[in-house]
Write an enzyme that holds these catalytic residues in place. Sequence first.
Site, PDB file in Angstrom:
ATOM      1  N   HIS A 114       0.951  -1.193   0.005  1.00 23.13           N
ATOM      2  CA  HIS A 114      -0.004   0.151  -0.147  1.00 23.13           C
ATOM      3  C   HIS A 114       0.802   1.080   0.010  1.00 23.13           C
ATOM      4  O   HIS A 114       1.650   1.246   0.886  1.00 23.13           O
ATOM      5  CB  HIS A 114      -0.846   0.046   1.444  1.00 23.13           C
ATOM      6  N   GLU A 141      -2.054   5.975  -0.522  1.00 16.26           N
ATOM      7  CA  GLU A 141      -3.390   6.074  -0.094  1.00 16.26           C
ATOM      8  C   GLU A 141      -3.676   7.393   0.632  1.00 16.26           C
ATOM      9  O   GLU A 141      -4.475   8.406   0.067  1.00 16.26           O
ATOM     10  CB  GLU A 141      -3.801   4.946   0.680  1.00 16.26           C
ATOM     11  N   ASP A 190     -11.456  -3.600  -1.508  1.00 19.60           N
ATOM     12  CA  ASP A 190     -10.614  -3.165  -0.267  1.00 19.60           C
ATOM     13  C   ASP A 190     -11.131  -3.787   0.829  1.00 19.60           C
ATOM     14  O   ASP A 190     -10.635  -4.929   1.341  1.00 19.60           O
ATOM     15  CB  ASP A 190     -10.394  -1.551  -0.028  1.00 19.60           C
TER      16      ASP A 190
HETATM   17  N1  ADE Z   1      -6.004  -2.629   6.008  1.00 19.06           N
HETATM   18  C1  ADE Z   1      -7.235  -2.803   5.589  1.00 19.06           C
HETATM   19  N2  ADE Z   1      -7.668  -1.958   4.793  1.00 19.06           N
HETATM   20  C2  ADE Z   1      -6.590  -1.076   4.694  1.00 19.06           C
HETATM   21  C3  ADE Z   1      -6.401   0.007   3.964  1.00 19.06           C
HETATM   22  N3  ADE Z   1      -7.325   0.758   3.125  1.00 19.06           N
HETATM   23  N4  ADE Z   1      -5.229   0.567   3.849  1.00 19.06           N
HETATM   24  C4  ADE Z   1      -4.415   0.370   4.897  1.00 19.06           C
HETATM   25  N5  ADE Z   1      -4.526  -0.654   5.322  1.00 19.06           N
HETATM   26  C5  ADE Z   1      -5.581  -1.549   5.332  1.00 19.06           C
HETATM   27 ZN    ZN Z   2      -6.118  -2.042   1.525  1.00 21.11          ZN
END
Ligand code: ADE
Ligand code: ZN
Length: 343
Positions: free
Chosen positions: A199, A202, A280
Site C-alpha cells: 500500500h 493512499e 478493499d
Molecule cells: N488494512 C485494511 N484496509 C486497509 C487500507 N485501506 N489501507 C491500509 N491498511 C488497510
Molecule cells: Zn487495502
Amino acid sequence: MKNSSLKKFIEAVPKSEIHLHIEGTFEPNLMFEIAKRNNIKIKYSSVDEVKEAYRFNNLQEFLDIYYAGANVLITEQDFYDLTWAYLTKASSQNVRHVEIFFDPQTHTERGVSFSTVVNGIYKALEKGEKQLGITFRLIMSYLRHLSEEAAFETLEQSLEYKNWIDGVGLDSSEVGNPPEKFEQVFKASSEKGYKLCAHAGEEGPSEYIWSALKNLKVDRIDHGNRCLDDKELVKYLAKTQIPLTLCPLSNLELKVIQDLKKYPLKNMMSENLLVTINSDDPAYFGGYMNENFFAISEALDLAEIEVATLIKNGFKATWLSEDKKEWWCNQVDEVLKKQPVNT
Ligand code: ADE
Ligand code: ZN
C-alpha cells in the site's frame, strides 16, 4: 445505477479482484454469529448499530474499528467461514480470480497462531477453486505500524506455509510509516520467493510510492492515488506498467477523496496507467466489486469500453501466467461483443 445495459455488462463480465483484505469482508451478521459461538462480547447490540459506527473521517478511524472486529476471530473454523462467505459473494458477482490479503499479525499479536489463520483461509480458498471455480493467490501483509523486527518474525512463521502463500504486502497506518522502514524484510521475503506489493500513496505522499518502488522493489502498488502529484512518477508508472489497485468506495468512505465525481480515474487512464478497480474492505465501505464498478461508472459516466479496459487491466495486473491473462482478456472481449451498442 441508471444505465441498465452497463449495469448488466458489469454483472455479466468475469472479473478479478486483487486488492481485498479478508478481514475487511467481515459482515456484521457473521461477526455476531462468531462472537456468540466464541463467547465474546462485542460493544454493539445490533447490526444497525454496527453499521452506524461505520462512519470514518480517515484511515486510522477505520483501522481501529477493523482491528476490533477481527478480535472475535479465534478458531480455524472462524477464518474458514469468513473466507467462504467472501468467496460465495464474489462468485455471485462473477469474480473469477482473487488475490487476497490477510494480516497475520492482527491475529498472532492476540495469541491466535499463524497456522490457525492460514489453515482456515487456505481451506476455504481451495474449496472455492473446486466448487466455485475461483482461482486464487494469497498475500500476507505486514502491518506497517509495527516494527520491521515483528515483520521478520511473521516472515519466519510463514515459511512452513510457503507453498500456500504467493506474496507479501504492506498495510495499516500509512503516514509516519514509510515503505523504507521495511526494506530489509521485503528483500528477505523476495529472497524466499515471495512476490511483492505494498500500500502506498493512499493517505501518504507520492514519495511513499517512489519508496515502495525503489526501496521495496514491489511489482504492484495498492492504491497509489497520490502518484498524480508527481509527473515523473506518472511517466515511470506508465512506462513500466506497474499496476495500481484502486479502491473507489474505500477512498470515498475514508475521505481520501470527497466526491467520486472528482475521482481522477480518467486522467490516470489517459496517462496510460495500468489502473484496476477493487473493493478493499467491502463489509466496511458499502460495496463489493460490482458496487464499486456501478458507483465509479455512474459518477464518471464511463462507457462500456472503458469499463472493459478496467476489467482487462484487473486481469493483466494479476500474478497469473501471461497465457491465463490473455485468456481472461479474451473472455472479457467476448462479453463486450455481445452487448448492445450504446448510442
Ligand atoms: N488494512 C485494511 N484496509 C486497509 C487500507 N485501506 N489501507 C491500509 N491498511 C488497510
Ligand atoms: Zn487495502
